[in-house]
Each structure stands twice: as structure tokens, then as C-alpha cells.
Design an enzyme around this catalytic site. Structure first.
Site, short mmCIF file in Angstrom:
data_model
loop_
_atom_site.label_atom_id
_atom_site.label_comp_id
_atom_site.label_asym_id
_atom_site.label_seq_id
_atom_site.Cartn_x
_atom_site.Cartn_y
_atom_site.Cartn_z
N THR A 57 26.31 72.43 76.62
CA THR A 57 26.70 73.78 76.64
C THR A 57 25.52 74.61 75.94
O THR A 57 24.64 74.07 75.20
CB THR A 57 28.03 73.88 76.01
OG1 THR A 57 28.05 73.37 74.70
CG2 THR A 57 29.17 73.24 76.82
N CYS A 58 25.70 75.99 76.00
CA CYS A 58 25.01 76.86 75.26
C CYS A 58 25.03 76.35 73.83
O CYS A 58 25.81 76.14 73.18
CB CYS A 58 25.34 78.36 75.32
SG CYS A 58 25.70 78.79 76.96
N PRO A 59 23.74 76.71 73.39
CA PRO A 59 22.55 77.34 73.79
C PRO A 59 21.52 76.21 74.22
O PRO A 59 20.18 76.65 74.06
CB PRO A 59 21.91 77.97 72.65
CG PRO A 59 22.27 77.30 71.57
CD PRO A 59 23.46 76.55 71.76
#
Lengths: 84, 410
Positions: free
Chosen positions: A20-22
Site C-alpha cells: 500500500t501507500c507509499p
């Protein structure tokens, strides 16, 4: 596990599915830094916000975003050409 | 990917078809909704939730209920206590269920639902993140919703303590993320040297057929609605619907509190963090104004959701903020099919009923005092303070963006 593959002489693939981010943005930036100008990087991500963040980051850094393609439910392939 | 809708793409003959295409290109496109709009809608939904539930939208009381329900079924009620109500008859729990259902529907509708798996390390990190988040909630009297967003809209000072903690915890999280990314990518690049030229790319990904998505979405939504209506009636069904709206807005506007606090001061997605922070500020401002009116007019008890505040809330925010980054985002992403965040959700739900027992000695030690801002500053002063704090915060972040040459809206 993040995967980085050499597809052909100047074409590479960065598989960041599961992250997932980042991470997709960070990995894309770091991978592009390793390539030579003109090389093409295909980033594969299954993180919805990244299909917008990764191209945005690449453009900000002056690279060419060749295309963003949804290759399936919740998976995108982002093709970036490195600029010198 | 651009906002512009190409003329060729919109070649529908009928107005109905045209309308459908416009909707797909705006509401359901992969660009997502603007973050300021998401924040504004969340602020309004928070007010609506108070109107219906007589309490703000929060999360962890629902997790406590779920944990206690499961432990009770396992015969452990004497250890963690009986749940106060059935999960379908407890206001926070119903809101939580709605949030998950709403995010699931939004993910299905925008073709973003997918069972996502990752390497074992990610699951371990997420589990630890869930534990840290639950601990933070104990100390801060709420998560990013109950301890911060809804706390400020309820004009309770405990929201400010967690706000400070979230900023620090998020920043520490961004440092950890940078460190981890450097290490993992170096390993991947080393491995790449050994791969033969011409290695086959990843197998093509498939999409679920549209009919299956419609059936799954309708079935889940109707089942949840019917169950809540049957167990606890229309008022709770309305709470479920509001929760669903919250989930859908968060999914569609990518309204990620983890990104917002992780990259607020520095990080790979600082521009986006600033956009989400602006959304949060707008939401808090709108929510605080609305809830203050409801409290002033006597629609709800002014002291609703005024929770004990303390400097320990800063530590809670820090643990929660770092845990949220470690977990990889907010547990609602389980509804997008993210199994890593399912691990975070599971550990949070499993540990919270035990961890919350730490609260009693903390309260008894006199470390916390509830502070209702209007008691100190008056109604206008409280609202002004909240506008001021959120305004200064967004302005400070915008200044950092200016100094770094970022173009958040470019």
C-alpha cells in the site's frame, strides 16, 4: 516481496502488488533512478490510490508516462519511460 | 487518466447511456473524488450521525463490542466483560459495519475489489500495527475518528492531544517507511541481476464478471440492512446507511488518515497528504459547527462525547499514528479485499477488550480530566479556536509545500 525483473534489453518490470501507500511511489522512484534514459519501466500495483500517485510522481520527476492500464479488478500497469 | 472526458469515449446515443458514462468517468473512475470534497462530506455525515445516533461517528467502541462478543461466545466473558449490546444493536458497531459495507460496495462498483495478499513480513507488521493502534486508542480515548476528528467536532479537548500525537507518530512512521523501502528495494535489485533477459511478465489479471459484482453487492447490502432492521429497527438501519456513506466516501476519495499524517511533514506523498489534511480541516470545521449547533440548541446533551483529556493522549496519538503507518493504512481497507489490513483489524479487535482495562487505573490516578471547550472558551470561542488551529495547520503545511516546490493541486 517486491519484484524487479528485466524483461528485455531496455524494458523492466517492477511488481509492487501487495504494497500500500507509499511504497509503490517510493519503489518506482528508486527503480527509475537505477535505469538509463530511454529505458521503460512497467509498474504493476494493486493499490488503488497508486494508479494515480505513481504516474503523478513520475511526471513530477520529469519522466514520460506512456500509459496507465487497468489489467484487472484492482490491478493496474503503469508504463513509464525514463527521461534523462 | 486525465479528467477530460474524450469525445470519442462519450459516443453514447441515448441520454441514459450518456449519463451512465459520465457517472463512470466521474464517480467511479480510478482518479477518485477530490479530497476536499471527501472531507466536506465526512464532516456533514458526522453531523447527520449525531442527529440519528445522538453520538458522533466513532470506531473503537464497535471493535470492543465485536471483541467482547467473540470472547463471550468462547466463554471468556468473565475476563473481558459481556458486550453491552448485540453488535447489530450497538450504535458504534452498526456504524462500523456500515463503513465496511459501504467501502466494499464502492470498491466493487469502481472495479477495485480484489483479494490482495502480501509477504509474511507485511502481515507481521500489520498485526503489530493493530496492537499499537489499540494501545493508542486506550491512551487517547479514541482512534483517528473518536480521538481526533469526532472529538474536535464534539468540542472535546482530548481531540487536540491526539492531533499532536498523530503528527509526531505519522512523522516517525514516514522515517520507518523510507528505511524499509531502501532495504527491500536493494534486495530486489540485487535479485534482478540474476534474472534472465526475456523473463515472462506476471500472469494476466482477471476481472470478475459484472453480474457477479452486482449480485455480491446487492446481497451484502440487503443482508446487512435486513439484519439491522430486524434486530434493532429503522433508527439503527439509518445509522447503518450513514456508516455506508462514510465508507463509500472514504473509499472513493482515498481519504487515508495514515497517508495524511505520515507524509504531512515529509514523505513520498507529501502533496497528497496536504490535500487530505485540507479535507480533514474542512470536515472538522463543518462538523464542529454542526455539532455545536445541535448541542447549543439542546438537541443532544452538550457533554455527549466529551472524553477525558490528558497529555497522555499525545502518547496515544503517537502510538496510534505509528501503528497506522505500520499497518499500511486504515483497517476499513479490509473491505477492498486487503488481507494485510485484515490482520491489523483482527489484532486490534482481539487486543482492545484486554487493553481497555488499563484505562481504569489511569483514570483513578487522576491523569485525565474531561474538558468541554465551551466551558472554558464559550461557544463562539471554541468554534473560533478549532477554525484557527485547523487553518494554521493547513497554512503551515502549505508553506512547507511551497518551500519544497511541491504542486499539490497542479
Amino acid at each position: 516481496m517486491v519484484r524487479f525483473l528485466k524483461l528485455s534489453e531496455n524494458r523492466y518490470m517492477l511488481d509492487v502488488t501487495g504494497y500500500t501507500c507509499p511504497y509503490p511511489v517510493i519503489y518506482t522512484r528508486k527503480a527509475l533512478a537505477k535505469l538509463r534514459p530511454g529505458d521503460v519501466l512497467e509498474v504493476v500495483t494493486d493499490n488503488p490510490p497508486s494508479c494515480e500517485n505513481v504516474p503523478r510522481a513520475a511526471r513530477e520527476d520529469g519522466h514520460e508516462v506512456v500509459g496507465v492500464e487497468r489489467v484487472g479488478d484492482g490491478v493496474w500497469k503503469i508504463v513509464i519511460r525514463k527521461r534523462g | 487518466m486525465e479528467a477530460a472526458i474524450g469525445r470519442r469515449e462519450l459516443a453514447a446515443r441515448s441520454f441514459g447511456g450518456y449519463l451512465r458514462q459520465v457517472m463512470l468517468k466521474t464517480l467511479l473512475s480510478e482518479r477518485g473524488w477530490p479530497e476536499w470534497l471527501g472531507g466536506l462530506l465526512l464532516g456533514l455525515l458526522n453531523v447527520f450521525f449525531v442527529i440519528v445516533a445522538l453520538k458522533p461517528f466513532t470506531i473503537y467502541t464497535g471493535f470492543l463490542n465485536w471483541g467482547q462478543t467473540v470472547y463471550s461466545a468462547l466463554g471468556l466473558a468473565s475476563v473481558v466483560g459481556e458486550p453491552r449490546a448485540h453488535p447489530l444493536a450497538e450504535r458504534t458497531s452498526v456504524g462500523d459495519i456500515g463503513l465496511l459495507v459501504g467501502a466494499f460496495l464502492a470498491a466493487l462498483a469502481s472495479s477495485e475489489f480484489r483479494l490482495r495478499v502480501a509477504s509474511p513480513r507485511e502481515y507481521a507488521e500489520a498485526a503489530l500495527g493493530g496492537l499499537l493502534m489499540a494501545t493508542g486508542v486506550v491512551l487517547a480515548f479514541g482512534c483517528n475518528w473518536g480521538g481526533f476528528f469526532s472529538a474536535l467536532t464534539a468540542l472535546s479537548a482530548h481531540g487536540f492531544a491526539m492531533f499532536v500525537g498523530l503528527i509526531v507518530g505519522g512523522y516517525l512512521g514516514s522515517r520507518y517507511v523510507e528505511w524499509k523501502a531502501r532495504r527491500l528495494l536493494e534486495r530486489a535489485l540485487e535479485a534482478a541481476e540474476e534474472v534472465e533477459v526475456g523473463e515472462a511478465p506476471a500472469a494476466p489479471q482477471r476481472s470478475a464478471p459484472a453480474w457477479l459484482k452486482v449480485v455480491a453487492g446487492v446481497a451484502v447490502a440487503l443482508a446487512a440492512l435486513a439484519a439491522v432492521l430486524y434486530v434493532s429497527g429503522p433508527r439503527y438501519a439509518l445509522m447503518l446507511l450513514l456508516g455506508m456513506a462514510v465508507g463509500a466516501v472514504i473509499q472513493r476519495s482515498r481519504f487515508c488518515f495514515a497517508t495524511a499524517f505520515r507524509d504531512a511533514l515529509a514523505g513520498a506523498e507529501q502533496a497528497r497528504a496536504l490535500r487530505i489534511q485540507l479535507g480533514i480541516a474542512l470536515g472538522v470545521a463543518v462538523g464542529a459547527t454542526g455539532v455545536a449547533l445541535l448541542k447549543m440548541l439542546g438537541y443532544v446533551d452538550p457533554y455527549v462525547y466529551v472524553k477525558p483529556a490528558s497529555v497522555l493522549g499525545v502518547l496515544g496519538g503517537l502510538l496510534f499514528g505509528f501503528g497506522m503507518v505500520l499497518a499500511g493504512g486504515c483497517p476499513r481497507r479490509v473491505a477492498e479485499g486487503n488481507t494485510v489490513l485484515a490482520a491489523a483489524l483482527a489484532t486490534a479487535v482481539a487486543s482492545y477488550p484486554f487493553l481497555i482495562k488499563l484505562r481504569e487505573p489511569l483514570l483513578e490516578a487522576g491523569l485525565y480530566t474531561p474538558v468541554f471547550l465551551p466551558d472554558v472558551l464559550g461557544w463562539a470561542g471554541s468554534i473560533a479556536l478549532i477554525y484557527l488551529v485547523m487553518g494554521v495547520w493547513v497554512l503551515a503545511l502549505t508553506y512547507i509545500a511551497f518551500r519544497r516546490g511541491l504542486a499539490p493541486w497542479g
